[in-house]
Structure formats: C-alpha cells, structure tokens
Design a protein around this motif. Sequence first.
Motif, PDB file in Angstrom:
ATOM      1  N   ALA A 233       0.829  -1.212   0.000  1.00 62.76           N
ATOM      2  CA  ALA A 233       0.000   0.000   0.000  1.00 62.76           C
ATOM      3  C   ALA A 233       0.860   1.256   0.000  1.00 62.76           C
ATOM      4  N   VAL A 234       1.929   1.249   0.803  1.00 61.80           N
ATOM      5  CA  VAL A 234       2.841   2.407   0.840  1.00 61.80           C
ATOM      6  C   VAL A 234       3.461   2.629  -0.534  1.00 61.80           C
ATOM      7  N   THR A 235       3.939   1.558  -1.162  1.00 61.42           N
ATOM      8  CA  THR A 235       4.578   1.679  -2.473  1.00 61.42           C
ATOM      9  C   THR A 235       3.591   2.181  -3.513  1.00 61.42           C
ATOM     10  N   LEU A 236       2.375   1.646  -3.512  1.00 65.51           N
ATOM     11  CA  LEU A 236       1.368   2.084  -4.471  1.00 65.51           C
ATOM     12  C   LEU A 236       1.024   3.556  -4.281  1.00 65.51           C
ATOM     13  N   THR A 237       0.887   3.986  -3.041  1.00 66.15           N
ATOM     14  CA  THR A 237       0.596   5.397  -2.759  1.00 66.15           C
ATOM     15  C   THR A 237       1.718   6.294  -3.254  1.00 66.15           C
ATOM     16  N   GLN A 238       2.966   5.882  -3.035  1.00 67.60           N
ATOM     17  CA  GLN A 238       4.118   6.668  -3.502  1.00 67.60           C
ATOM     18  C   GLN A 238       4.100   6.814  -5.020  1.00 67.60           C
ATOM     19  N   ILE A 239       3.759   5.738  -5.717  1.00 70.49           N
ATOM     20  CA  ILE A 239       3.718   5.783  -7.181  1.00 70.49           C
ATOM     21  C   ILE A 239       2.606   6.723  -7.658  1.00 70.49           C
ATOM     22  N   ILE A 240       1.437   6.624  -7.019  1.00 65.27           N
ATOM     23  CA  ILE A 240       0.309   7.480  -7.418  1.00 65.27           C
ATOM     24  C   ILE A 240       0.629   8.950  -7.187  1.00 65.27           C
ATOM     25  N   VAL A 241       1.206   9.268  -6.017  1.00 64.08           N
ATOM     26  CA  VAL A 241       1.565  10.659  -5.710  1.00 64.08           C
ATOM     27  C   VAL A 241       2.585  11.181  -6.719  1.00 64.08           C
ATOM     28  N   PHE A 242       3.570  10.356  -7.043  1.00 61.20           N
ATOM     29  CA  PHE A 242       4.595  10.784  -7.994  1.00 61.20           C
ATOM     30  C   PHE A 242       3.983  11.054  -9.374  1.00 61.20           C
ATOM     31  N   LEU A 243       3.094  10.173  -9.823  1.00 62.19           N
ATOM     32  CA  LEU A 243       2.457  10.364 -11.127  1.00 62.19           C
ATOM     33  C   LEU A 243       1.588  11.621 -11.146  1.00 62.19           C
ATOM     34  N   CYS A 244       0.902  11.864 -10.058  1.00 57.89           N
ATOM     35  CA  CYS A 244       0.046  13.062  -9.983  1.00 57.89           C
ATOM     36  C   CYS A 244       0.865  14.334 -10.084  1.00 57.89           C
ATOM     37  N   TYR A 245       1.958  14.414  -9.322  1.00 56.77           N
ATOM     38  CA  TYR A 245       2.793  15.618  -9.368  1.00 56.77           C
ATOM     39  C   TYR A 245       3.551  15.708 -10.682  1.00 56.77           C
ATOM     40  N   GLY A 246       3.945  14.560 -11.231  1.00 53.96           N
ATOM     41  CA  GLY A 246       4.637  14.590 -12.517  1.00 53.96           C
ATOM     42  C   GLY A 246       3.742  15.120 -13.619  1.00 53.96           C
ATOM     43  N   ALA A 247       2.490  14.675 -13.631  1.00 56.75           N
ATOM     44  CA  ALA A 247       1.549  15.145 -14.652  1.00 56.75           C
ATOM     45  C   ALA A 247       1.192  16.612 -14.435  1.00 56.75           C
ATOM     46  N   ARG A 248       1.038  16.993 -13.182  1.00 53.79           N
ATOM     47  CA  ARG A 248       0.644  18.374 -12.876  1.00 53.79           C
ATOM     48  C   ARG A 248       1.752  19.365 -13.211  1.00 53.79           C
ATOM     49  N   LEU A 249       2.997  18.996 -12.906  1.00 54.41           N
ATOM     50  CA  LEU A 249       4.122  19.903 -13.128  1.00 54.41           C
ATOM     51  C   LEU A 249       4.791  19.683 -14.473  1.00 54.41           C
ATOM     52  N   ASN A 250       4.420  18.594 -15.169  1.00 54.15           N
ATOM     53  CA  ASN A 250       5.072  18.219 -16.423  1.00 54.15           C
ATOM     54  C   ASN A 250       6.577  18.096 -16.229  1.00 54.15           C
ATOM     55  N   LYS A 251       6.938  17.470 -15.125  1.00 51.63           N
ATOM     56  CA  LYS A 251       8.361  17.323 -14.785  1.00 51.63           C
ATOM     57  C   LYS A 251       8.525  15.990 -14.059  1.00 51.63           C
ATOM     58  N   TRP A 252       9.443  15.129 -14.570  1.00 51.18           N
ATOM     59  CA  TRP A 252       9.557  13.769 -14.046  1.00 51.18           C
ATOM     60  C   TRP A 252      10.890  13.504 -13.365  1.00 51.18           C
ATOM     61  N   VAL A 253      11.793  14.473 -13.394  1.00 53.77           N
ATOM     62  CA  VAL A 253      13.068  14.339 -12.678  1.00 53.77           C
ATOM     63  C   VAL A 253      13.353  15.628 -11.928  1.00 53.77           C
ATOM     64  N   LEU A 254      14.039  15.493 -10.795  1.00 55.46           N
ATOM     65  CA  LEU A 254      14.440  16.644  -9.975  1.00 55.46           C
ATOM     66  C   LEU A 254      13.275  17.599  -9.730  1.00 55.46           C
ATOM     67  N   GLN A 255      12.174  17.038  -9.279  1.00 54.74           N
ATOM     68  CA  GLN A 255      10.965  17.852  -9.082  1.00 54.74           C
ATOM     69  C   GLN A 255      11.126  18.883  -7.969  1.00 54.74           C
ATOM     70  N   THR A 256      12.066  18.650  -7.032  1.00 52.30           N
ATOM     71  CA  THR A 256      12.216  19.604  -5.928  1.00 52.30           C
ATOM     72  C   THR A 256      12.678  20.973  -6.419  1.00 52.30           C
ATOM     73  N   TYR A 257      13.174  21.052  -7.659  1.00 58.69           N
ATOM     74  CA  TYR A 257      13.591  22.354  -8.186  1.00 58.69           C
ATOM     75  C   TYR A 257      12.404  23.161  -8.712  1.00 58.69           C
ATOM     76  N   HIS A 258      11.239  22.553  -8.718  1.00 59.52           N
ATOM     77  CA  HIS A 258      10.042  23.260  -9.179  1.00 59.52           C
ATOM     78  C   HIS A 258       9.382  23.931  -7.978  1.00 59.52           C
ATOM     79  N   PRO A 259       9.140  25.237  -8.053  1.00 59.36           N
ATOM     80  CA  PRO A 259       8.559  25.941  -6.883  1.00 59.36           C
ATOM     81  C   PRO A 259       7.212  25.396  -6.450  1.00 59.36           C
TER      82      PRO A 259
END
Length: 236
Positions: free
Chosen positions: A124-150
């Motif tokens: 469940a933890v792993t699945l949640t991490q994947i879903i959160v990552f996909l959501c932020y990746g799609a929202r920010l259109n950025k899939w690497v080094l996302q912490t550099y996005h304000p």
Amino acid sequence: QLDPENTGFIGVETFASLVHSHELPLDPAKLDMLVALAQGNDEGQVCYQELVDLISSKRSSSFKRAIANGQRALPRDVLLDETGLGFYKRFVRYVAYEILPCEMDRRWYFYQHRTCPPPVFMAAVTLTQIIVFLCYGARLNKWVLQTYHPEYMKSPLVYHPGHRARAWRFVTYMFMHVGLEQLGFNALLQLMIGVPLEMVHGILRISFLYLAGVLAGSLTVSITDMRAPLVGGSGG
C-alpha cells in the motif's frame, strides 16, 4: 568433555543422557524446545549457542508459541525437497530461507503460514508513492528533480525544517519522490525486502519499524541541515 573437538555441537543422545544425570532440574518445556531444535537439523545435534539462547529465553516468540501449542510435530523431510508446490507456496518457502536463519523456524513458518492477514502495508505504501509521484509529474510536467520546481515545494507533504510546526510533514514526506530513479529504487527495495519481511513478522512490526525510520530521517534533518527539504521513503 562432551565436545572434545570444540565444534560447538553435541549429539542429542549425549545431551539427553546429560540432562537425566544432572543434579539441577531444568524446565521440561525448554528441554522439549531444545530437542525439537536438534531434530530440525540433519545431524541431530544440539548447538551450544541455541542452548544458551534457550535457557536465557532469547528464542523467538513465534517459536515459543509453536512449542507451547504442541505444533512442533512437523514433517521430517527437507523443506527444499518439497515437490508439487504451487507458485505461492514456493514463494513462501523462498521467504522462509531468505528471512529465517534456523531450519526449525523455517519449517514451522512454512507449514503454519496463513495468507490472512496478507502483507498489505508495504504494498500500500509503495502504491501510494507511485500514485503521488504520477500526480505531481503530470501536474508539473516534470519527471526528474521535481524539488527544483517551486510548485512542488509548496506541497503540504514535503518536509522542511522550517515547517516543523506542521507535524504531519515529519511522516508524509515519505510519499514524495524527487524523480524516477529515487522512486524506482525505493519501490524495488520495499517490494523485494519489505514484503517478505512483513510476511514473516506481520504488519504491526514492519509498519512500526518503517515509520520509525521515516520519523528518524526527518528528525535527523531537523538538527543537521536547517535548509534542506526532505522527500522520499529511504528512511523507512
């Protein structure tokens, strides 16, 4: 005297005769456990360290329960020689040999293992991490080094020492990942190591251990680097 070659082992027959001639009475239940351990290896020997651990009550609670409930009457065949096993039972056997160091414990775990409750925490933890990552990746259109996005740093999940008053961040940062490499590495470890451990030790032990690691990570950052944002499940 009983182990002239200093191997650390003596035969179970020798041990039994020693017990019967010993002037001090020993706990019958512990003696039964030791004999069961000796029967669990091919040589039928008693290990000195197992004797010390047993007398000092260091045996695992699961093994004690097995003996107390009279469940030590296990098949004497070697676990690796079991044939006709389905995929899941083969996986359980693999987990037993990877996680448990004692043959007796391995066989007890294999024959007593139940699928309920299933090892759902790490999955469940792993699945949640994947879903959160996909959501932020799609929202920010950025899939690497996302912490550099304000916008990423404005997330209510990211931990930063400056946000210590928001206590939930000490734990929720484990759902955020900086990029595909970090997420992939953590997910792989959690599924390949965390799930087998959870199968043996149960959801309560593993969840407590994982969350304790996550909390230790954020607490450590709080006292070592006041400027560093923290994301990822590596602490767990």
